[in-house]
Design a protein around this motif. Structure first.
Motif, PDB file in Angstrom:
ATOM      1  N   SER A 171       0.819  -1.219   0.000  1.00  0.00           N
ATOM      2  CA  SER A 171       0.000   0.000   0.000  1.00  0.00           C
ATOM      3  C   SER A 171       0.851   1.265   0.000  1.00  0.00           C
ATOM      4  N   GLN A 172       2.183   1.125   0.097  1.00  0.00           N
ATOM      5  CA  GLN A 172       3.052   2.321  -0.022  1.00  0.00           C
ATOM      6  C   GLN A 172       3.542   2.523  -1.452  1.00  0.00           C
ATOM      7  N   GLN A 226       5.417   0.507  -3.099  1.00  0.00           N
ATOM      8  CA  GLN A 226       6.610  -0.291  -3.413  1.00  0.00           C
ATOM      9  C   GLN A 226       6.141  -1.522  -4.168  1.00  0.00           C
TER      10      GLN A 226
END
Ligand code: IPM
Ligand code: MG
Length: 359
Positions: free
Chosen positions: A271-272, A274
């Motif tokens: 969810s970031q 990445q």
């Protein structure tokens, strides 16, 4: 913005195909002035041989600091007799889970140039463009308890646990609906809700979530039927969303519709933003070291990486166009070879993509 890219060649054909993909990435890095910093680390059998562990601490640390990871493949007969807890596959599952890469995107797109390489009739697969969204960090792959125990009568019993929390279903569902919004706005959720409570909940949660996406048409299908429909009439699908194990199985089937699993990239996102990018195929130990593996799935994984984690869809388009160009030129590794085309090696295929990018 974080510009670090970690490269994990892994085992089998991994180093060969990643070698070609890395050359492509380095070239677009220069050409599109991306200022990416490339680094490399060990995973899988290669890491076991060097450190005794399939996922060394150093690899996890480098991975967590990177915007994106490019992975070749892990595993091979050399490590098959090891205990399950230190097999190469544990390295892969470990990096997925420690970075929370829950959203696995596996597109199955048929290149028109390869229509005759599919085992299905060209009219059944022409124009095929499916996206499988597979939940990657939960389900039966990770559920506890698990193991092999000895029963009272001395017999051994193996067991795994299939579980999903509502929040895990919602977050993968959102990925599928968001992707569908950018495509044909259809999501088919695949489950086994006629037998398994966990997927009965899955179906219910998907139904509720769909209210947030009124433009997207949601349908449900049992996994056995989905397997059949994929080989009967695959073009009925736009986005398929499903759990970890069903997604593993259906994505191999979907890949083969396109002629060769050697063509298909994948992305695993957290969810970031990445992401880890890898070809859908495995380490193919039977052909490792022969220079005949198809590097295109890994090269196309680099394109996905540029698009989803590095904010450079121009460079991604550039790579995808170059791949299409080499196919137009009739170049084929053995897995996609057909009469009238030119059989080339892993390296020749990689070189041809580089040449197309320079034009
Ligand atoms: C895949 C592979 C892996 C999986 C294996 C190698 C653990 O089959 O990425 O599809 O089952 O997830
Ligand atoms: Mg698989």
């Amino acid at each position: 913005m974080n510009k670090k890219v970690l490269i994990l060649p892994g085992d089998g054909i991994g180093p060969e195909i990643v070698g070609q993909a890395k050359a492509v990435l380095s070239l677009v890095n220069e050409k599109h002035k991306l200022q990416l910093e490339l680094d490399e680390a060990l995973i899988g059998g290669a890491a076991i041989d060097a450190t005794g562990q399939p996922l060394p601490e150093e690899t996890i640390n480098k991975a967590k600091e990177s915007a994106a990871i490019l992975l070749g493949a892990v595993g091979g007969p050399k490590w098959e007799s090891l205990d399950m807890s230190i097999r190469p596959e544990k390295g892969l599952l470990g990096i997925r889970s420690s970075m929370d890469l829950f959203g696995n995107l596996r597109p199955a797109i048929l290149y028109p140039q390869l229509a005759s390489a599919s085992s299905l009739k060209p009219e059944v697969v022409a124009g095929l463009d499916i996206l499988i969204v597979r939940e990657l960090t939960g389900g039966i792959y990770f559920g506890q308890p698990r193991g092999v125990r000895i029963l009272e009568n001395g017999e051994r019993e193996g067991f795994n646990t299939y579980r999903y929390k509502e929040s895990e279903i919602v977050r993968i569902g959102r990925v599928a609906f968001e992707m569908a919004m950018k495509r044909d706005k259809r999501v088919c959720s695949v489950d086994k809700a006629n037998v398994l409570e966990v997927t009965e909940l899955w179906r219910e949660v998907m139904e509720t979530l769909s209210k947030d996406y009124p433009e997207v048409e949601l349908s449900h299908m049992y996994v056995d039927n989905a397997a059949m429909q994929l080989v009967r009439a695959p073009k009925q699908f736009d986005v398929i969303v499903t759990g970890n194990m069903f997604g593993d199985i259906l994505s191999d089937a979907a890949a083969m519709l396109t002629g060769s699993i050697g063509m298909l990239p994948s992305a695993s996102l957290n969810s970031q933003g990445q992401g880890m990018y890898e070809p859908c195929h495995g380490s193919a130990p039977d052909i490792a070291g022969q220079g005949i593996a198809n590097p295109l799935a890994t090269i196309l994984s680099v394109a996905m990486m540029l698009r989803y984690s590095l904010g450079s869809s121009e460079a991604a388009d550039d790579i995808e166009k170059a791949v299409s160009t080499v196919l137009d030129l009739g170049l084929r590794t053995p897995d996609i070879y057909a009469e009238g085309t030119e059989k080339v090696s892993t390296e020749q295929m990689g070189q041809a993509v580089l040449a197309a990018l320079q034009n």
